[in-house]
Design a protein around this motif. Structure first.
Motif, PDB file in Angstrom:
ATOM      1  N   TYR A   1       0.843  -1.183   0.000  1.00 16.05           N
ATOM      2  CA  TYR A   1       0.000   0.000   0.000  1.00 16.05           C
ATOM      3  C   TYR A   1       0.887   1.245   0.000  1.00 16.05           C
ATOM      4  CZ  TYR A   1      -3.418  -3.456   1.455  1.00 16.05           C
ATOM      5  OH  TYR A   1      -4.217  -4.567   1.518  1.00 16.05           O
TER       6      TYR A   1
ATOM      7  N   ARG B   1      -2.604 -15.548  -8.572  1.00 16.53           N
ATOM      8  CA  ARG B   1      -2.470 -14.819  -7.308  1.00 16.53           C
ATOM      9  C   ARG B   1      -3.456 -13.663  -7.241  1.00 16.53           C
ATOM     10  NH1 ARG B   1      -3.186 -13.731  -3.313  1.00 16.53           N
ATOM     11  NH2 ARG B   1      -1.919 -13.126  -1.515  1.00 16.53           N
TER      12      ARG B   1
ATOM     13  N   ARG C   1      -7.188 -14.512  -6.127  1.00 16.12           N
ATOM     14  CA  ARG C   1      -7.526 -14.983  -4.786  1.00 16.12           C
ATOM     15  C   ARG C   1      -8.406 -13.977  -4.038  1.00 16.12           C
ATOM     16  NH1 ARG C   1      -1.700 -17.397  -2.655  1.00 16.12           N
ATOM     17  NH2 ARG C   1      -1.359 -18.866  -4.376  1.00 16.12           N
ATOM     18  N   PRO C   2      -9.132 -14.454  -3.013  1.00 17.67           N
ATOM     19  CA  PRO C   2     -10.092 -13.582  -2.315  1.00 17.67           C
ATOM     20  C   PRO C   2      -9.475 -12.343  -1.685  1.00 17.67           C
ATOM     21  CG  PRO C   2     -10.540 -15.889  -1.826  1.00 17.67           C
ATOM     22  CD  PRO C   2      -9.265 -15.868  -2.592  1.00 17.67           C
ATOM     23  N   ASP C   3      -8.254 -12.451  -1.104  1.00 19.38           N
ATOM     24  CA  ASP C   3      -7.673 -11.279  -0.458  1.00 19.38           C
ATOM     25  C   ASP C   3      -7.384 -10.172  -1.466  1.00 19.38           C
ATOM     26  OD1 ASP C   3      -5.696 -12.800  -1.657  1.00 19.38           O
ATOM     27  OD2 ASP C   3      -4.180 -12.363  -0.138  1.00 19.38           O
ATOM     28  N   PHE C   4      -6.945 -10.544  -2.672  1.00 21.77           N
ATOM     29  CA  PHE C   4      -6.710  -9.541  -3.708  1.00 21.77           C
ATOM     30  C   PHE C   4      -8.038  -9.030  -4.256  1.00 21.77           C
ATOM     31  CE2 PHE C   4      -5.704  -7.791  -7.822  1.00 21.77           C
ATOM     32  CZ  PHE C   4      -4.458  -7.205  -7.645  1.00 21.77           C
TER      33      PHE C   4
ATOM     34  N   ALA D   1     -10.731  -8.546  -2.661  1.00 20.52           N
ATOM     35  CA  ALA D   1     -11.266  -7.548  -1.745  1.00 20.52           C
ATOM     36  C   ALA D   1     -10.616  -6.193  -1.967  1.00 20.52           C
ATOM     37  CB  ALA D   1     -11.042  -8.002  -0.299  1.00 20.52           C
ATOM     38  N   LEU D   2      -9.418  -6.185  -2.543  1.00 20.02           N
ATOM     39  CA  LEU D   2      -8.672  -4.954  -2.780  1.00 20.02           C
ATOM     40  C   LEU D   2      -9.082  -4.291  -4.095  1.00 20.02           C
ATOM     41  CD1 LEU D   2      -6.198  -3.446  -1.418  1.00 20.02           C
ATOM     42  CD2 LEU D   2      -4.787  -4.665  -3.090  1.00 20.02           C
TER      43      LEU D   2
ATOM     44  N   HIS E   1     -12.204   1.957  -3.183  1.00 24.02           N
ATOM     45  CA  HIS E   1     -13.133   1.483  -2.154  1.00 24.02           C
ATOM     46  C   HIS E   1     -14.579   1.649  -2.610  1.00 24.02           C
ATOM     47  CE1 HIS E   1      -9.672   1.115   0.466  1.00 24.02           C
ATOM     48  NE2 HIS E   1      -9.388   2.398   0.290  1.00 24.02           N
TER      49      HIS E   1
END
Length: 292
Positions: A68, A83, A86-89, A91-92, A177
Motif C-alpha cells: 500500500y 495470485r 484470490r479472495p484477499d486480492f 477484496a482490494l 473502495h
C-alpha cells in the motif's frame, strides 16, 4: 526451451533483483525478458521469435507481491493471474481479480503475469480494460537506478514506449473502495479469448463512472461522453440506483461510441452489428451490477 525450435537462446540469465535484471538487459540489448512466457514461448515455438538471450524474471521476489502506498496499491509486475484471483486480492481490486480469473485455463493463470499482459498488449488481454478504467500508472525501472512513471493508457496506445533495458517494475492502482465490475464475452463456453470485454468502475469521491471496452480494438476504449452522461444521472448521496431504461441507454451509448456507424447510408456488416449488441449488453450489465 522448446522441442519445436531448431535454435535455442544463446544465454539465459536469472537475476535476483530488478536492478540486476536491468543490468543484464543493458549488457545484452538483444536479450528478451521473460516472466511466465505464455506469449513469448508460444512465439518461439511457432518460429516467429528467435531471441539471442533470455533474462528470466521469475526469481525477483520484489515484483511478485503488492504493498500500500498513499491511497494506492503498488502491484508487482510479476504477480500471476492466479495470485490476483484470490479472495484477499479480490477484496482490494475486485475488477482486476475478476479479469485475472477469466484469463484462460489454470495453466495459463498460474504462469501469466500482470506485467507480461501489459507489455504484450494483446487486444484480448483481460486485465487491460480494467487497468484503463482504473487509470493505473506504470512504474518503470531503467539503467543506473532510474525510475519513471507513465499512465498505462500511454503505453497501450503507443504514445510512450519502453526504452532500452527498461522494465515494468510495478503498477500503481488507486484504491477507490467502491464497486467495480469486469465482464467479458467469448466465442465458446468456458475460458477463452474475449470477443468483447467491459470494465466499469465507480468513483464516488469524484462522483464519476469509468468504463473501458476491450478486445474490439488494438487498445481499450474509453467512452468518455457516456461516462459523464451516466454519472450525471446517479444520485451519489442516495441509493445510486438507475432505471432499467437508463442502464439500457448507457449500454447503447457505450456501444455506439466504440463501434460507430459508417459514414453515409452504408450499413454496418451483420457481424459488427452483433458485436455492438454484445458490447451494449456487457456495459449495461456491468453498470447495473456495480450500482446494485
Amino acid at each position: 526451451m522448446t522441442t519445436h525450435a531448431p535454435q535455442a537462446a544463446q544465454s539465459v540469465t536469472l537475476p535476483a533483483s530488478l536492478d540486476e535484471a536491468v543490468a543484464a538487459l543493458t549488457a545484452m540489448p538483444a536479450a528478451v525478458p521473460v516472466a511466465g512466457g505464455t506469449d513469448l514461448m508460444a512465439a518461439v515455438n511457432k518460429g516467429r521469435l528467435r531471441p539471442a538471450g533470455l533474462v528470466g524474471l521469475g526469481r525477483i521476489n520484489e515484483i511478485r507481491g503488492w504493498q500500500y502506498q498513499d491511497g494506492h496499491a503498488l502491484l508487482g509486475a510479476g504477480l500471476t493471474h492466479s495470485r490476483m484471483g484470490r479472495p484477499d486480492f479480490a477484496a482490494l481490486i475486485p475488477a482486476l481479480a475478476a479479469s485475472a480469473r477469466a484469463a484462460g485455463p489454470p495453466q495459463i493463470r498460474n504462469a501469466g503475469t500482470l506485467g507480461g499482459n501489459i507489455v504484450t498488449a494483446a487486444p484480448t488481454g483481460d486485465t487491460l480494460p480494467v487497468l484503463a478504467a482504473l487509470e493505473a500508472d506504470l512504474v518503470i525501472a531503467g539503467p543506473d537506478g532510474a525510475s519513471r512513471e507513465i499512465p498505462v493508457s500511454h503505453l497501450l496506445a503507443g504514445r510512450e514506449m519502453l526504452g532500452p533495458a527498461e522494465l515494468i517494475g510495478f503498477v500503481r492502482v488507486p484504491l477507490l473502495h467502491a464497486p467495480q465490475v469486469f465482464l467479458k464475452a467469448t466465442g465458446r463456453t468456458g475460458p477463452g479469448r474475449a470477443t468483447a470485454s467491459v470494465a466499469v468502475v465507480l468513483d464516488p469521491a469524484r462522483r464519476g463512472v469509468r468504463c473501458a471496452v476491450g478486445a474490439i480494438a488494438p487498445m481499450p476504449l474509453r467512452p468518455l461522453e457516456a461516462e459523464r452522461w451516466i454519472a450525471s444521472l446517479i444520485d451519489w448521496d442516495g441509493e445510486r440506483g438507475l432505471a432499467p431504461e437508463a442502464l439500457a441507454a448507457f449500454g447503447e451509448y457505450v456501444a455506439a461510441a466504440c463501434i460507430p456507424d459508417q459514414e453515409g447510408d452504408e450499413q454496418l456488416p451483420p457481424a459488427v452489428l452483433h458485436l455492438r449488441r454484445v458490447v451494449a449488453a456487457l456495459a449495461r450489465r456491468a453498470l447495473g451490477r456495480a450500482l446494485s
